[in-house]
Design a protein around this motif. Structure first.
Motif, PDB file in Angstrom:
ATOM      1  N   THR A   5       0.802  -1.321   0.100  1.00 56.43           N
ATOM      2  CA  THR A   5       0.016   0.096   0.001  1.00 56.43           C
ATOM      3  C   THR A   5       0.852   1.253   0.147  1.00 56.43           C
ATOM      4  N   LYS A  47       2.234   4.536  -1.068  1.00 57.21           N
ATOM      5  CA  LYS A  47       2.120   5.273  -2.232  1.00 57.21           C
ATOM      6  C   LYS A  47       3.328   5.779  -3.070  1.00 57.21           C
ATOM      7  N   ASN A  71       3.067   4.053  -6.635  1.00 59.08           N
ATOM      8  CA  ASN A  71       1.769   3.872  -7.108  1.00 59.08           C
ATOM      9  C   ASN A  71       1.872   3.437  -8.498  1.00 59.08           C
ATOM     10  N   GLN A  72       2.920   3.982  -9.092  1.00 61.63           N
ATOM     11  CA  GLN A  72       2.966   3.916 -10.657  1.00 61.63           C
ATOM     12  C   GLN A  72       3.167   2.442 -10.874  1.00 61.63           C
ATOM     13  N   LYS A  80       2.577   0.017  -9.211  1.00 57.57           N
ATOM     14  CA  LYS A  80       1.282  -0.631  -8.955  1.00 57.57           C
ATOM     15  C   LYS A  80       0.333  -0.522 -10.111  1.00 57.57           C
ATOM     16  N   SER A 129      -5.857   1.265 -12.870  1.00 60.07           N
ATOM     17  CA  SER A 129      -4.170   1.649 -13.567  1.00 60.07           C
ATOM     18  C   SER A 129      -4.296   2.912 -14.001  1.00 60.07           C
ATOM     19  N   SER A 142      -2.967   6.355 -11.837  1.00 61.23           N
ATOM     20  CA  SER A 142      -1.433   6.303 -11.711  1.00 61.23           C
ATOM     21  C   SER A 142      -0.493   6.470 -12.986  1.00 61.23           C
TER      22      SER A 142
END
Length: 569
Positions: free
Chosen positions: A225, A227, A230-231, A233, A260, A263
């Motif tokens: 999780t 952040k 994030n990209q 992910k 998706s 991000s």
């Protein structure tokens, strides 16, 4: 691997900043902006102060760092290229090869990530590779390996690319567990997650879907999780969406792909945004929702219009649009998307024509694998040394056995040839029996006359003439080539070429037995001595007639003579 990559230099330089100069003015300036997000122009007042200070003090390593920060925080892509050029200039002034290699690599990354100009990117990567070949900075080496792998994957060399990404995964993952500065941990984890993503792409294109799915699960687990990733992910969400699409799980695929998008947009990766839209469109197509599918296929085209780039996999986007509008009898749209497809093909073709030969010519695979092996040995030297020594020992034993058997065979063949020579030297010289039996209606007197001439030809060793052919010999003997060929075939028992070869090889064999001076001759000289123009041809004929290569024969003959001299003394 862009975000915060700017903060990683060579290990030595990194420690210089964060240990020896913790309280320096340079450090204090960077503290004021280093926690801002990427592409944030608010960093530039302090960055400019940092650059001005470095210029004034002619501190080129710090100047390089300032321009590198400029790449990271610039919001405009063209400005990133300008800062990349300035970073190269500063790095060259520093005369630090690691910094120069890093600067060229950074410029290549800008071209690759923000413009998707693979040709320009590869040119910079190859220059960076030349500077980083002998570096002790493993992070720089693996950055280069990663980006070369990206180009290989783009070209469709998935197995080669996968090999590079696997090694990057191993290296980066080990560094995420090491006792390093937080920024170094961050950069290595970025490298690890992006390498996992690229490996998934390779597995998918190689049809190894179970391995791809397994890595997707690994990616989700390691991203968690946080952040900051994030990209990454977002990339795994796209990969999961594509996987579900391939399993015909269209609704879950759309869900993952939509997650998706945000991000990927923030990261400004328009190529993978296109990939997400494309598979959302295909998933809607799977659900028989043509309207929604065309909407997303059209979004892919909008991105292509803006950036003039599309991944090869998305070529199908235009085929589907053309098919759709053909069914709708919309000739205008059909013609437009046909034109777009031709543009896509042209761009992809130009990239492949340029990139494919260049990456193989200037980034030799063997050199790359050698470098990879060195880096792997640094991580597990003891284990590899043991395995290597065992492997070498086995090879050595095999070679010794082969050598022993070959030596024994050569010795046996030499003895057979020697016994043949000793028992009947005259027969060995001629080695071709002459039959007095009358054959096939040839004129007996003419045959006897021609055979007599052949005996003189053999006794005078005229067969060592260079370039001797049956036509030339027939002319010398006052007959025609057909008649001479028939006599040789019937009375010598072989054709002309075999007859001539045996005379020459038997002649040189006798010389080697009787005159030790000939043992000093090279194979080329021995070939010329008996009238054979080609070294290889001579060696092959010698082996065919005597059962042993001339080099082996000479070696054995010398050994025999040396042993004889030693025995006499």
């Amino acid at each position: 691997m862009i975000k915060k990559l700017v903060f990683t230099l060579s290990v030595t330089f990194f420690k210089l900043i964060f240990s020896q100069e913790v309280y320096s003015d340079y450090y204090k300036l960077r503290v004021g902006y280093e926690n801002l997000e990427e592409n944030n122009n608010k960093a530039f007042p302090l960055i400019q102060l940092y650059i001005d200070k470095a210029k004034k003090e002619r501190n080129y390593e710090k100047l390089f760092q300032g321009y590198k920060d400029g790449i990271f925080y610039s919001s405009l892509n063209d400005q990133k290229v300008q800062y990349a050029d300035s970073a190269i200039w500063a790095a060259k002034l520093s005369e630090n090869k690691d910094l120069i290699g890093t600067a060229y690599l950074d410029k290549g990354v800008v071209y690759y990530y923000y413009f998707k100009k693979y040709q320009y990117a590869l040119n910079e990567y190859l220059i960076a590779y030349q500077y980083s070949k002998n570096t002790k900075n493993d992070f720089l080496k693996y950055q280069n390996l990663y980006h070369i792998g990206v180009v290989k994957s783009y070209l469709g060399y998935y197995e080669e690319a996968l090999s590079l990404f696997k090694n990057c995964i191993t290296y980066y993952h080990s560094k995420t567990k090491a006792d390093l500065h937080p920024n170094e941990i961050y950069n290595n984890k970025k490298g690890y997650l992006n390498s996992v993503h690229q490996a998934i792409i390779c597995y998918r294109n190689l049809g190894q879907f179970k391995k791809a799915d397994s890595l997707i699960r690994v990616g989700f687990s390691d991203v968690g999780t946080d952040k900051n990733y994030n990209q990454e992910k977002g990339y795994f969400l796209i990969c999961k969406g594509i996987s579900d699409y391939q399993k015909k799980l269209y609704s879950p695929a759309i869900n993952y792909l939509n997650q998706s998008v945000s991000s990927i947009k923030i990261g400004r990766d328009f190529a993978w945004l296109s990939m997400g839209y494309f598979y959302i469109g295909k998933s809607y197509l799977g659900l028989k929702n043509d309207v929604e599918s065309v909407l997303y296929f059209t979004k892919v085209d909008s991105i292509f219009q803006k950036h003039q780039f599309v991944l090869p996999e998305l070529r199908e986007n235009y085929e589907l649009l053309i098919k759709y509008y053909k069914q709708k009898n919309d000739e205008g749209k059909q013609l437009y998307f046909t034109g777009q497809l031709l543009k896509v093909d042209s761009i992809i073709s130009k990239d492949f024509v340029y990139l494919s030969p260049k990456i193989h010519k200037e980034y030799d695979t063997t050199m790359l694998l050698d470098e990879k092996n060195k880096l792997e040995k640094a991580n597990s030297r003891g284990e590899y040394m043991i395995i290597g020594l065992l492997f070498l020992a086995i090879i050595l034993i095999i070679l010794l056995i082969i050598r022993y058997k070959m030596g024994k065979d050569i010795q046996q063949k030499y003895r057979v040839l020697e016994e043949k020579f000793v028992m009947d030297q005259e027969e060995a010289e001629k080695s071709i029996l002459i039959s007095n039996e009358k054959k096939s209606g040839l004129d007996e007197n003419k045959v006897e006359e021609l055979l007599g001439k052949l005996r003189i030809f053999e006794d005078k060793k005229e067969f060592i003439q260079k370039g001797l052919t049956i036509n030339k010999l027939a002319l010398q003997l006052g007959t025609n080539s057909n008649y001479l060929s028939q006599v040789i075939n019937e009375y010598k028992g072989v054709n002309f070429n075999k007859y001539l070869s045996e005379l020459r090889i038997n002649y040189i064999t006798v010389l080697l037995f009787e005159n030790k001076e000939y043992l000093k001759y090279s194979i080329e000289s021995l070939a010329k001595e008996c009238g054979i123009a080609s070294r290889q041809n001579f060696s092959d004929l010698f082996y065919e007639i005597n059962g042993i290569r001339p080099t082996d024969f000479i070696k054995k003959r010398k050994q025999e003579m040396d042993n004889k001299i030693a025995y006499e003394h």
